[in-house]
Design a protein around this motif. Structure first.
Motif, PDB file in Angstrom:
ATOM      1  N   GLN A  56       0.841  -1.191   0.000  1.00 40.59           N
ATOM      2  CA  GLN A  56       0.000   0.000   0.000  1.00 40.59           C
ATOM      3  C   GLN A  56       0.876   1.241   0.000  1.00 40.59           C
ATOM      4  O   GLN A  56       1.809   1.358   0.791  1.00 40.59           O
ATOM      5  CB  GLN A  56      -0.933   0.002   1.205  1.00 40.59           C
ATOM      6  CG  GLN A  56      -2.123  -0.936   1.054  1.00 40.59           C
ATOM      7  CD  GLN A  56      -3.154  -0.728   2.132  1.00 40.59           C
ATOM      8  OE1 GLN A  56      -2.858  -0.854   3.317  1.00 40.59           O
ATOM      9  NE2 GLN A  56      -4.378  -0.414   1.744  1.00 40.59           N
ATOM     10  N   ASP A  58       0.368   5.338   0.108  1.00 35.98           N
ATOM     11  CA  ASP A  58      -0.617   6.405   0.337  1.00 35.98           C
ATOM     12  C   ASP A  58      -2.034   5.841   0.403  1.00 35.98           C
ATOM     13  O   ASP A  58      -2.994   6.435  -0.106  1.00 35.98           O
ATOM     14  CB  ASP A  58      -0.529   7.468  -0.766  1.00 35.98           C
ATOM     15  CG  ASP A  58       0.806   8.192  -0.771  1.00 35.98           C
ATOM     16  OD1 ASP A  58       1.411   8.316   0.319  1.00 35.98           O
ATOM     17  OD2 ASP A  58       1.248   8.619  -1.851  1.00 35.98           O
ATOM     18  N   GLY A  59      -2.139   4.659   1.006  1.00 37.56           N
ATOM     19  CA  GLY A  59      -3.448   4.056   1.193  1.00 37.56           C
ATOM     20  C   GLY A  59      -4.019   3.365  -0.030  1.00 37.56           C
ATOM     21  O   GLY A  59      -5.149   2.872   0.004  1.00 37.56           O
ATOM     22  N   LYS A  60      -3.243   3.289  -1.111  1.00 34.80           N
ATOM     23  CA  LYS A  60      -3.723   2.652  -2.334  1.00 34.80           C
ATOM     24  C   LYS A  60      -2.826   1.465  -2.688  1.00 34.80           C
ATOM     25  O   LYS A  60      -1.611   1.522  -2.502  1.00 34.80           O
ATOM     26  CB  LYS A  60      -3.753   3.659  -3.482  1.00 34.80           C
ATOM     27  CG  LYS A  60      -4.731   4.808  -3.243  1.00 34.80           C
ATOM     28  CD  LYS A  60      -4.754   5.765  -4.420  1.00 34.80           C
ATOM     29  CE  LYS A  60      -5.749   6.896  -4.181  1.00 34.80           C
ATOM     30  NZ  LYS A  60      -5.785   7.854  -5.314  1.00 34.80           N
ATOM     31  N   PRO A  61      -3.414   0.380  -3.208  1.00 34.17           N
ATOM     32  CA  PRO A  61      -2.616  -0.813  -3.509  1.00 34.17           C
ATOM     33  C   PRO A  61      -1.693  -0.630  -4.714  1.00 34.17           C
ATOM     34  O   PRO A  61      -2.067  -0.003  -5.704  1.00 34.17           O
ATOM     35  CB  PRO A  61      -3.682  -1.878  -3.798  1.00 34.17           C
ATOM     36  CG  PRO A  61      -4.865  -1.109  -4.278  1.00 34.17           C
ATOM     37  CD  PRO A  61      -4.848   0.184  -3.517  1.00 34.17           C
ATOM     38  N   SER A  77      -0.218   0.154 -10.585  1.00 35.90           N
ATOM     39  CA  SER A  77      -1.023   0.925  -9.640  1.00 35.90           C
ATOM     40  C   SER A  77      -2.183   1.555 -10.400  1.00 35.90           C
ATOM     41  O   SER A  77      -2.409   1.249 -11.571  1.00 35.90           O
ATOM     42  CB  SER A  77      -0.172   2.008  -8.969  1.00 35.90           C
ATOM     43  OG  SER A  77       0.214   2.992  -9.917  1.00 35.90           O
ATOM     44  N   LEU A  93      -6.692  -7.911  -0.444  1.00 36.60           N
ATOM     45  CA  LEU A  93      -5.490  -7.167  -0.070  1.00 36.60           C
ATOM     46  C   LEU A  93      -4.747  -7.804   1.095  1.00 36.60           C
ATOM     47  O   LEU A  93      -3.522  -7.742   1.167  1.00 36.60           O
ATOM     48  CB  LEU A  93      -5.873  -5.723   0.280  1.00 36.60           C
ATOM     49  CG  LEU A  93      -4.730  -4.753   0.595  1.00 36.60           C
ATOM     50  CD1 LEU A  93      -3.813  -4.607  -0.618  1.00 36.60           C
ATOM     51  CD2 LEU A  93      -5.284  -3.396   1.011  1.00 36.60           C
ATOM     52  N   ASN A  94      -5.461  -8.455   1.998  1.00 34.92           N
ATOM     53  CA  ASN A  94      -4.835  -9.013   3.197  1.00 34.92           C
ATOM     54  C   ASN A  94      -4.441 -10.479   3.055  1.00 34.92           C
ATOM     55  O   ASN A  94      -3.933 -11.073   4.008  1.00 34.92           O
ATOM     56  CB  ASN A  94      -5.785  -8.852   4.395  1.00 34.92           C
ATOM     57  CG  ASN A  94      -6.067  -7.393   4.704  1.00 34.92           C
ATOM     58  OD1 ASN A  94      -5.161  -6.558   4.643  1.00 34.92           O
ATOM     59  ND2 ASN A  94      -7.319  -7.076   5.020  1.00 34.92           N
TER      60      ASN A  94
END
Length: 243
Positions: A56, A58-61, A77, A93-94
């Protein structure tokens, strides 16, 4: 006798230069093809790309992919990269094992790329073999230069003759890496056959395969098909070296 003319249907007073054939298309008609030609689009990219990781920023994948054909690592991205590719969706994502990255290519095509541990492992192994082959070729070239161009491999002539004879063997019917759709699949077919065959050999036979292969590389570092040469040696040992 009847005669037919393209102007036969004209009535009096009509000009004879009326267009009776279709107007040829202008270049503007083909602009879409010029911009997105179907002949330059890369096909089956989803077959060669594998998801290898995600982070991640800046909070984006930001996902990383590997091209299994050439081993290149590619970052993806929401912002288009140098290839014009961008990520339009990412799920899982996790948990990388179930993660899916939806990638939009410059052509507008969208494919879903998943993580695959075995394909990553297979690609790394295949690229390692290629690297070893280049190193062996460079070493053989250096030995030849240091010996003034003469044979510098140190392999006895009777063994050289044996290796040449082994090269004339027919490949076994069960060995068919050419059935693979790409380099990755061909390597898998090759490695699967080798693993299965070597798995049934004794330590003595495996040692003989290793010794013959090292000598083959020394004698012929620029062999055209290393996989086929290895299989021929393996089959020779299986037939002639007792367990």
């Amino acid at each position: 006798m009847a005669f037919f003319s393209a102007t036969a249907g004209l009535t009096a007073g009509e000009p004879e230069n009326v267009h009776v054939l279709p107007t040829p298309p202008s270049l503007e008609h083909f602009q879409a093809l010029f911009e997105k030609s179907p002949f330059t689009r890369t096909l089956n990219l989803s077959d060669t790309l594998v998801l290898t990781g995600v982070a991640q920023l800046d909070g984006k994948p930001v996902a990383t992919l590997i091209d299994t054909e050439d081993g290149q690592s590619i970052a993806i991205s929401e912002t288009p990269n140098e290839r014009g590719w961008k990520m339009v969706e990412f799920t899982g994502l996790n948990d990388l094992e179930v993660a899916v990255a939806a990638i939009a290519f410059e052509s507008g095509e969208v494919v879903r790329i998943r993580y695959d541990r075995e394909r990553i492992k297979s690609t790394a192994q295949r690229l390692k073999f290629k690297s070893q082959a280049r190193a062996q070729q460079a070493a053989a070239k250096a030995r030849a230069q240091s010996s003034g161009g003469g044979p510098a491999h140190g392999v006895p002539q009777e063994r050289v003759a044996m290796l040449k004879k082994i090269d004339t063997r027919e490949l076994p019917k069960g060995y068919n890496p050419g059935a693979g759709r790409n380099a990755e699949e061909s390597h898998k077919l090759h490695q699967s056959y080798v693993d299965r065959r070597m798995g049934g050999m004794s330590p003595q036979q495996k040692g003989a395969v290793g010794q013959l292969w090292q000598q083959k590389v020394a004698v012929d570092p620029n062999m055209k098909n290393r996989g086929a040469s290895f299989v021929r040696i393996m089959e020779h040992v299986a037939e002639h070296v007792p367990k």
